[in-house]
Design an enzyme around this catalytic site. Structure first.
Site, PDB file in Angstrom:
ATOM      1  CB  VAL A   1       6.170  -8.267  -3.806  1.00  7.94           C
ATOM      2  CG1 VAL A   1       4.972  -8.906  -3.114  1.00  7.94           C
ATOM      3  CG2 VAL A   1       7.242  -9.311  -4.093  1.00  7.94           C
TER       4      VAL A   1
ATOM      5  CG  HIS B   1      12.208  -6.112   2.619  1.00  2.62           C
ATOM      6  ND1 HIS B   1      11.318  -5.261   3.226  1.00  2.62           N
ATOM      7  CD2 HIS B   1      13.172  -5.332   2.082  1.00  2.62           C
ATOM      8  CE1 HIS B   1      11.724  -4.018   3.073  1.00  2.62           C
ATOM      9  NE2 HIS B   1      12.849  -4.024   2.367  1.00  2.62           N
TER      10      HIS B   1
END
Ligand code: PAF
Length: 300
Positions: A176, A37
């Site tokens: 990620v 995030h």
């Protein structure tokens, strides 16, 4: 940093920020923020002065037997991470704020949502599209940043923004990963250490496919079945391993020759937790590359 729960107050704050110039960006989330995030926040900050993060666990995208009740909530830690990352405003409405009594309007999405998660989670993308359109309408003209780990969601939202002529510039940020290849997800915190190590089969299967593709393998059935075998060996239950068109998310059959860019997406359960991951063959590197690099470095 402002923290706002009232949708009209949020709308006004975005409108005032836009008037000042410098642009508005939105990062929609369901909270329990992790480094994935924060990469979205960084991408938003690079594109606009006034960055908003919405934190709302959206009930309409969960099926009746899914993890809505136990979905991780970490408002205090999330607020601190946002503040440290230079977020200007956190929008954290209640369920009643976003779905007031008497409200009845819902979006229904089409073919982009038909396969993969759309097939195994009926109504999920209608719920995503409904909340995302509410958030984008409230934010107004903006940059909106999403993660490509939820690849099908990313395509559904692209369709939504185009179909509804929303004044939104979309940005998709690559997945990620942990150093060993595991894609970051709020649901990773459900995993025991044994489940976590078995869950690495997802990124390893994708890595193997990247290498096979880069070595010239183009038979869809071979690429898909090899990945499926690796995931099935470790995970409790396979949901799907599929090759799809990168725009339309329509599956590519096993007897086809894949194009120069193709989505390989996986979903499987372990210890009651459903995990998803993907790569675009012909574009992304191998997800477990970092793991290999560090293994090679420690051997030297
Ligand atoms: O990706 C998510 O976290 C959610 O699906 C989203 C886009 C915030 C909508 O609830």
């Amino acid at each position: 940093m402002q923290v706002v729960s009232d949708p009209r107050v949020y709308q006004q704050a975005c409108a005032s920020a836009r008037e000042k110039g410098g642009g508005v960006a939105l990062v929609p989330t369901m909270g329990a923020l992790h480094d994935g995030h924060m990469a979205l926040v960084a991408a938003a900050r690079a594109r606009a002065d006034f960055v908003c993060v919405s934190i709302f666990v959206n009930p309409s995208q969960f099926g009746p037997h899914e993890d809505l009740a136990r979905y991780p909530r970490a408002m205090e830690a999330d607020g601190a991470r946002c503040e440290a990352a230079g977020v200007a405003l956190v929008f954290s409405p209640t369920r009643e704020d976003m779905y007031p009594e008497g409200g009845e309007t819902r979006l229904v999405v089409g073919e982009t949502a038909a396969a993969l998660c759309g097939a195994s989670r009926p109504g999920h993308f209608d719920g995503v599209a409904t909340i995302v359109s509410k958030l984008l309408v409230l934010t107004g003209s903006c940059v909106a940043v999403f993660g490509r780990k939820d690849y099908q969601q990313w395509r559904v939202i692209n369709r939504l923004v185009a179909d509804l002529f929303l004044p939104v510039q979309l940005v998709g940020v690559p997945t990620v990963r942990e150093a060993d290849g595991l894609a970051l997800s709020s649901r990773n915190r459900y995993l025991s250490s044994e489940a976590r190590s078995r869950a690495l089969s997802l990124s390893r299967a994708l890595s193997q496919a990247v290498r096979r593709f880069d070595d010239g393998e183009r038979r869809a059935g071979i690429l898909r079945q090899e990945a499926e075998a690796m995931v099935a060996r470790e995970m409790d239950e396979l949901d799907y391993v599929a090759l799809c068109d990168t725009d339309t998310v329509q599956p590519i059959l096993d007897d086809a020759i894949v194009p120069s860019r193709v989505l390989l997406a996986v979903a499987a359960r372990i210890g009651g937790t459903r995990l998803i991951d993907n790569v675009v063959l012909g574009e992304d590197g191998a997800p477990s590359q970092q793991e290999q690099d560090s293994a090679m470095a420690s051997e030297q």
